[in-house]
Write a protein that holds these residues in place. Structure first.
Motif, PDB file in Angstrom:
ATOM      1  N   GLN A   1      23.816   3.786  11.424  1.00  0.00           N
ATOM      2  CA  GLN A   1      22.352   2.964  12.589  1.00  0.00           C
ATOM      3  C   GLN A   1      23.060   4.488  13.544  1.00  0.00           C
ATOM      4  N   PHE A   2      23.704   5.223  13.745  1.00  0.00           N
ATOM      5  CA  PHE A   2      23.304   6.630  14.363  1.00  0.00           C
ATOM      6  C   PHE A   2      23.177   7.542  13.267  1.00  0.00           C
ATOM      7  N   LYS A   3      22.613   7.306  11.751  1.00  0.00           N
ATOM      8  CA  LYS A   3      21.465   8.001  11.327  1.00  0.00           C
ATOM      9  C   LYS A   3      23.088   9.291  11.683  1.00  0.00           C
ATOM     10  N   VAL A   4      23.987   9.537  10.654  1.00  0.00           N
ATOM     11  CA  VAL A   4      24.888  10.542  10.634  1.00  0.00           C
ATOM     12  C   VAL A   4      24.881  10.842   9.059  1.00  0.00           C
ATOM     13  N   LYS A   5      24.032  11.817   9.151  1.00  0.00           N
ATOM     14  CA  LYS A   5      23.334  12.560   7.552  1.00  0.00           C
ATOM     15  C   LYS A   5      24.128  12.658   6.743  1.00  0.00           C
ATOM     16  N   GLU A   6      26.003  12.868   6.973  1.00  0.00           N
ATOM     17  CA  GLU A   6      26.694  12.772   5.715  1.00  0.00           C
ATOM     18  C   GLU A   6      27.393  11.678   5.509  1.00  0.00           C
ATOM     19  N   TYR A   7      27.983  10.719   5.288  1.00  0.00           N
ATOM     20  CA  TYR A   7      29.608   9.861   5.614  1.00  0.00           C
ATOM     21  C   TYR A   7      30.578   9.960   4.090  1.00  0.00           C
ATOM     22  N   TRP A   8      31.753  10.517   4.191  1.00  0.00           N
ATOM     23  CA  TRP A   8      32.592  10.658   3.028  1.00  0.00           C
ATOM     24  C   TRP A   8      33.726   9.757   3.461  1.00  0.00           C
ATOM     25  N   ILE A   9      33.786   8.797   2.133  1.00  0.00           N
ATOM     26  CA  ILE A   9      35.110   8.266   2.240  1.00  0.00           C
ATOM     27  C   ILE A   9      35.986   8.417   1.117  1.00  0.00           C
ATOM     28  N   VAL A  10      37.385   9.468   2.205  1.00  0.00           N
ATOM     29  CA  VAL A  10      37.847   9.821   1.315  1.00  0.00           C
ATOM     30  C   VAL A  10      39.749   8.776   0.946  1.00  0.00           C
ATOM     31  N   ASN A  11      39.448   8.319  -0.290  1.00  0.00           N
ATOM     32  CA  ASN A  11      40.679   7.325  -0.763  1.00  0.00           C
ATOM     33  C   ASN A  11      42.136   8.201  -1.747  1.00  0.00           C
ATOM     34  N   PRO A  12      42.629   8.536  -0.485  1.00  0.00           N
ATOM     35  CA  PRO A  12      44.249   8.531  -1.056  1.00  0.00           C
ATOM     36  C   PRO A  12      44.699   8.451  -1.867  1.00  0.00           C
TER      37      PRO A  12
ATOM     38  N   LYS B   1      43.726   5.893  -4.219  1.00  0.00           N
ATOM     39  CA  LYS B   1      42.874   5.752  -5.689  1.00  0.00           C
ATOM     40  C   LYS B   1      42.628   7.504  -6.188  1.00  0.00           C
ATOM     41  N   LYS B   2      42.576   8.089  -5.252  1.00  0.00           N
ATOM     42  CA  LYS B   2      42.169   9.269  -6.158  1.00  0.00           C
ATOM     43  C   LYS B   2      41.119   9.837  -5.494  1.00  0.00           C
ATOM     44  N   ASN B   3      39.624   8.832  -5.123  1.00  0.00           N
ATOM     45  CA  ASN B   3      38.780   9.164  -5.073  1.00  0.00           C
ATOM     46  C   ASN B   3      37.879   9.343  -3.409  1.00  0.00           C
ATOM     47  N   ILE B   4      37.088   9.612  -3.669  1.00  0.00           N
ATOM     48  CA  ILE B   4      36.012  10.078  -2.613  1.00  0.00           C
ATOM     49  C   ILE B   4      34.605   9.505  -2.621  1.00  0.00           C
ATOM     50  N   PHE B   5      33.811   8.572  -2.274  1.00  0.00           N
ATOM     51  CA  PHE B   5      32.166   8.579  -2.544  1.00  0.00           C
ATOM     52  C   PHE B   5      31.690   9.017  -1.658  1.00  0.00           C
ATOM     53  N   VAL B   6      30.584   9.701  -1.870  1.00  0.00           N
ATOM     54  CA  VAL B   6      29.719  10.593  -0.698  1.00  0.00           C
ATOM     55  C   VAL B   6      28.989   9.839  -0.067  1.00  0.00           C
ATOM     56  N   TYR B   7      28.052   9.354   0.762  1.00  0.00           N
ATOM     57  CA  TYR B   7      26.708   8.579   1.322  1.00  0.00           C
ATOM     58  C   TYR B   7      26.093  10.035   1.428  1.00  0.00           C
ATOM     59  N   THR B   8      24.740  10.096   0.941  1.00  0.00           N
ATOM     60  CA  THR B   8      23.926  10.907   1.705  1.00  0.00           C
ATOM     61  C   THR B   8      22.658   9.878   2.981  1.00  0.00           C
TER      62      THR B   8
ATOM     63  N   PRO C   1      26.214   5.696  -2.871  1.00  0.00           N
ATOM     64  CA  PRO C   1      27.373   7.009  -2.582  1.00  0.00           C
ATOM     65  C   PRO C   1      27.363   7.326  -4.024  1.00  0.00           C
ATOM     66  N   ASN C   2      27.571   9.254  -4.122  1.00  0.00           N
ATOM     67  CA  ASN C   2      27.987   9.540  -5.318  1.00  0.00           C
ATOM     68  C   ASN C   2      29.707   9.375  -5.387  1.00  0.00           C
ATOM     69  N   SER C   3      30.033   9.659  -6.494  1.00  0.00           N
ATOM     70  CA  SER C   3      31.614   9.028  -6.292  1.00  0.00           C
ATOM     71  C   SER C   3      32.395  10.991  -7.198  1.00  0.00           C
ATOM     72  N   TYR C   4      33.052  10.352  -6.339  1.00  0.00           N
ATOM     73  CA  TYR C   4      34.044  11.500  -7.000  1.00  0.00           C
ATOM     74  C   TYR C   4      35.474  11.473  -7.351  1.00  0.00           C
ATOM     75  N   THR C   5      36.348  12.148  -7.983  1.00  0.00           N
ATOM     76  CA  THR C   5      37.642  12.498  -8.424  1.00  0.00           C
ATOM     77  C   THR C   5      38.440  13.584  -7.169  1.00  0.00           C
TER      78      THR C   5
ATOM     79  N   PHE D   1      39.006  19.728  -4.393  1.00  0.00           N
ATOM     80  CA  PHE D   1      40.148  18.718  -3.996  1.00  0.00           C
ATOM     81  C   PHE D   1      40.504  18.612  -4.447  1.00  0.00           C
ATOM     82  N   ASN D   2      41.101  19.377  -6.251  1.00  0.00           N
ATOM     83  CA  ASN D   2      41.945  19.583  -6.831  1.00  0.00           C
ATOM     84  C   ASN D   2      42.715  20.743  -6.136  1.00  0.00           C
TER      85      ASN D   2
END
Length: 79
Positions: free
Chosen positions: A24-35, A37-44, A53-57, A74-75
Motif C-alpha cells: 500500500q505504501f509502495k515499498v520497492k522491495e520487501y524481504w521476509i527472512v524465516n530463520p 525454515k531457513k528461507n527468504i521471500f523477496v517481493y519486488t 515472491p522470489n524464493s531463496y534459501t 546468506f551462507n
C-alpha cells in the motif's frame, strides 16, 4: 527496502498484514527472512503491486534488486 525476520509467535503478521501494508505504501522491495525454515521471500514492487515472491534459501546469494551491485550471501551469516 524493508527486511523482516519472521516472528515465531506471529508469522501471519509478516506474511499477510505487513506485506499488504508495505505494498500500500509502495515499498520497492520487501524481504521476509524465516530463520526457522531457513528461507527468504523477496517481493519486488511493480506497477500492479507485488509480484509473486522470489524464493531463496540460506545457501544462496540474494541480489538486492533496488541496487545495481549489492547482494547478500546468506551462507556467510550465522543464524
Amino acid at each position: 527496502m524493508i527486511v523482516e525476520v519472521v516472528s515465531a509467535f506471529n508469522p501471519r503478521n509478516d506474511y499477510i498484514k505487513k506485506l499488504n501494508l508495505y505494498e500500500q505504501f509502495k515499498v520497492k522491495e520487501y524481504w521476509i527472512v524465516n530463520p526457522m525454515k531457513k528461507n527468504i521471500f523477496v517481493y519486488t514492487l511493480t506497477d500492479n503491486g507485488y509480484d509473486a515472491p522470489n524464493s531463496y534459501t540460506f545457501q544462496d546469494k540474494v541480489k538486492v534488486n533496488i541496487y545495481d551491485n549489492l547482494e547478500i550471501d546468506f551462507n556467510s551469516i550465522d543464524i
